[in-house]
Write an enzyme that holds these catalytic residues in place. Structure first.
Site, PDB file in Angstrom:
ATOM      1  N   THR A 135      56.676  38.103  55.651  1.00  0.00           N
ATOM      2  CA  THR A 135      58.251  37.351  56.198  1.00  0.00           C
ATOM      3  C   THR A 135      59.460  38.215  56.201  1.00  0.00           C
ATOM      4  O   THR A 135      59.491  38.993  55.186  1.00  0.00           O
ATOM      5  CB  THR A 135      58.051  35.939  55.348  1.00  0.00           C
ATOM      6  N   GLU A 161      53.163  32.300  58.161  1.00  0.00           N
ATOM      7  CA  GLU A 161      52.239  31.697  57.390  1.00  0.00           C
ATOM      8  C   GLU A 161      50.924  30.887  58.086  1.00  0.00           C
ATOM      9  O   GLU A 161      49.999  30.464  57.387  1.00  0.00           O
ATOM     10  CB  GLU A 161      52.717  30.619  56.031  1.00  0.00           C
ATOM     11  N   LYS A 183      73.768  18.215  54.781  1.00  0.00           N
ATOM     12  CA  LYS A 183      73.731  16.994  53.915  1.00  0.00           C
ATOM     13  C   LYS A 183      75.242  16.586  53.850  1.00  0.00           C
ATOM     14  O   LYS A 183      76.157  17.139  53.273  1.00  0.00           O
ATOM     15  CB  LYS A 183      73.095  16.961  52.607  1.00  0.00           C
ATOM     16  N   TRP A 204      71.932  12.967  56.792  1.00  0.00           N
ATOM     17  CA  TRP A 204      71.390  14.456  57.103  1.00  0.00           C
ATOM     18  C   TRP A 204      72.005  14.599  58.642  1.00  0.00           C
ATOM     19  O   TRP A 204      71.858  13.589  59.487  1.00  0.00           O
ATOM     20  CB  TRP A 204      70.011  14.661  57.273  1.00  0.00           C
TER      21      TRP A 204
END
Ligand code: ADP
Length: 540
Positions: free
Chosen positions: A186, A331, A441, A446
């Site tokens: 990654t 992944e 936030k 959110w």
């Protein structure tokens, strides 16, 4: 139970190559080379040169389980490594050349790669770092023999290496399908890059599934040009999906600029392509400027970052090209979901189909389960509204990072937390609202940075829109909009705010709009970590 009585044939990547040679042997593979010419052969040619390469690798002492690294673009030689290395039971460690020097050293050292294959473009990088590659014993430059330069590392030449080897039948070893085949790291936007070791079984199952009609829907009539990099999570598996389905393959090397892509799209009759949004932003701009058309191009898969709605709409309305949004990650091999229509959506009319396909990352595909988990550990309803942590599970989802034996990566039910925040609806469509660490936030609520970016990027003159949460004395965090404009365009703060005002709720309004170049990560995503650091004190 009683054992089934079917043949016990392991799912190995060489089976894909053998199938392509026997079923679609004369189907063409066209590759731009780093030298700038077009190389043409077919699946039979790929298989033949892969056998030569496999023999050459054995000559270099490569054994089962060894790691062999590549620093290479989308070319036919890289494809040959894709089959020869895992075919021998060794592991191909595809290194992302856009990582920082220290990360590249980390990856090679962590993987303990013993041979490094590299394109000419990376010769300066290899020479600069060679002393720090303590495990690499052999360097191989992937160039034509007549333009070879061994350099300070004394590189062998790829063509000279494989040239003397026979391309006659090769007894590919048969081994456990759970053996490692590809090692992809990654990009390490947080901490060191992490190694994801794909097994043969995962690669083959993923390759079979990704071609299905519910996903990429590829057939032997397609001409496919992968513009996502072979070094980044195996270019969404296209090096496997294409030979399974007999598609003509067009490899653009490193030339992802619009004019070079157009030459291949029109010249080779490309029907299907795919890449990150950045490539298509440039391509669509260029089409608008030059007035050219897209030839036979019919479908484009886009992922890696959210697809701006305006991009999908322009592709359809101006060029008759269908955009399929996809979501996945290193992944997950990497494909997770693909946005293709279903009868239940089609019944709601064409506008609704477009809306869903353009604004959802994709729908559930066989082989990868999804669920949305709330903060209290319970599962969110599939209402398309409730967002939470996106969890995935399946035969091509990671179990553990390479050489991180102690990590308890999965929860008790075997689910992997993707780090993305998403919703799932009753039709099985998933929508990413943010990466967990990028969500803004503010006052206990959110804000989705992705949603805001998608709206802002449609404002005339805006090329890239990035939204980050910046510490705010009263609201904890507030959104800051960073805009990069198209070359030669000026856009004002007020123009942007006026554009946003009717399109978003009031409390989502960015506290400020600033104009700056937007930094991108090694995988072409907006580098929010750097942006947050740069603008950290802006609202305090
Ligand atoms: P990196 O090394 O940059 O993390 P990955 O390809 O593994 O490279 O990145 C995967 C992440 O990219 C996902 O977890 C998700 O956050 C993001 N991503 C991928 N596809 C999409 C998409 N269609 N929309 C929004 N985000 C996406």
């Amino acid at each position: 139970m009683i054992p089934g009585l079917m043949q016990d044939v392991p799912l190995l990547t060489t089976a894909i190559l053998t199938h392509a040679e026997t079923a679609h042997g004369r189907v063409e593979i066209v590759s731009r080379t780093v030298e700038g010419r077009l190389h043409r052969y077919d699946y039979a040619g790929l298989a033949a040169r892969t056998r030569q390469l496999a023999r050459a690798l054995q000559g270099l002492g490569v054994k089962s389980g060894d790691r062999i690294a590549s620093l290479a673009w989308n070319t036919h030689r890289h494809m040959e490594l894709f089959y020869a290395v895992p075919g021998l039971g060794a592991v191909l460690n595809t290194v992302n050349p856009r990582l920082f020097d220290d990360q590249i050293v980390y990856v090679l050292e962590h993987a303990e790669s013993t041979v490094l294959f590299y394109d000419r473009t990376f010769a300066p990088l290899v020479e600069r770092l060679a002393d720090r590659f303590t495990t690499v014993k052999t360097f191989v430059l992937m160039s034509d023999a007549d333009s070879h330069d061994a350099g300070a590392v004394g590189a062998l030449n790829y063509e000279t290496l494989i040239g003397p080897e026979s391309d006659a039948a090769f007894a590919w070893p048969r081994f456990d399908e759970n053996a490692g085949a590809f090692l992809c790291y990654t990009s390490g936007t947080t901490g060191d890059p992490k190694g994801v070791l794909y097994s043969h079984r995962a690669v083959v199952l993923h390759g079979m599934a990704a071609g299905l009609a519910s996903a990429f829907g590829l057939t032997a009539f397609d001409v496919v040009m992968p513009c996502s990099s072979l070094y980044h999570a195996t270019a969404w598996g296209l090096p496997f999906i294409c030979p399974i389905n007999g598609c003509k393959l067009v490899l653009p090397a490193e030339k992802m600029d619009p004019a070079s892509l157009q030459e291949l799209i029109v010249g080779e009759g490309v029907t299907f392509s795919g890449g990150v949004p950045t490539i298509w932003t440039m391509y669509l701009d260029w089409l608008a400027q030059t007035g050219q058309d897209v030839g036979a191009l019919k479908r484009v898969i886009i992922g890696g970052s959210a697809v701006p709605r305006a991009m999908a709409e322009t592709f359809k309305v101006k060029h008759g090209v269908q955009v399929l949004q996809i979501w996945g990650m290193t992944e997950t091999c990497p494909l997770g979901v693909v946005a293709t229509p279903t009868p239940s959506i089609a019944a709601l009319g064409e506008d609704q189909v477009d809306e869903v396909i353009w604004t959802r990352q994709g729908r559930l595909q066989f082989g990868i389960e999804l669920k949305i988990m709330l903060e209290d550990g319970s599962e969110a309803p599939r209402d398309g509204e409730t967002s939470g942590a996106l969890m995935v599970r399946g035969p091509w989802t990671i179990r553990r990072y390479f050489r991180k034996e102690d990590d308890a990566l999965l929860d008790g039910g075997g689910w992997f937390d993707t780090g993305d925040i998403a919703t799932l609806d009753e039709h099985g469509f998933m929508r990413i609202t943010d990466r967990a660490k990028d969500v803004i936030k503010t006052g206990g609520e959110w804000i989705s940075s992705i949603d805001l970016e998608n709206i802002a990027v449609a404002c005339p003159g805006v090329k890239i829109a990035a939204v980050v949460g910046i510490p705010h004395p009263k609201w904890e965090e507030r959104p800051l909009l960073v805009i990069e404009t198209h070359e030669g365009r000026t856009v004002t703060r007020d123009e942007v705010l006026d554009y946003l005002r009717p399109r978003i709720v009031k409390w989502w309004m960015p506290d400020d709009v600033v104009f700056a170049a937007v930094p991108l990560t090694a995988t072409g995503k907006i580098d929010k970590k750097t942006l947050r650091a740069a603008w950290n004190g802006h609202l305090s």
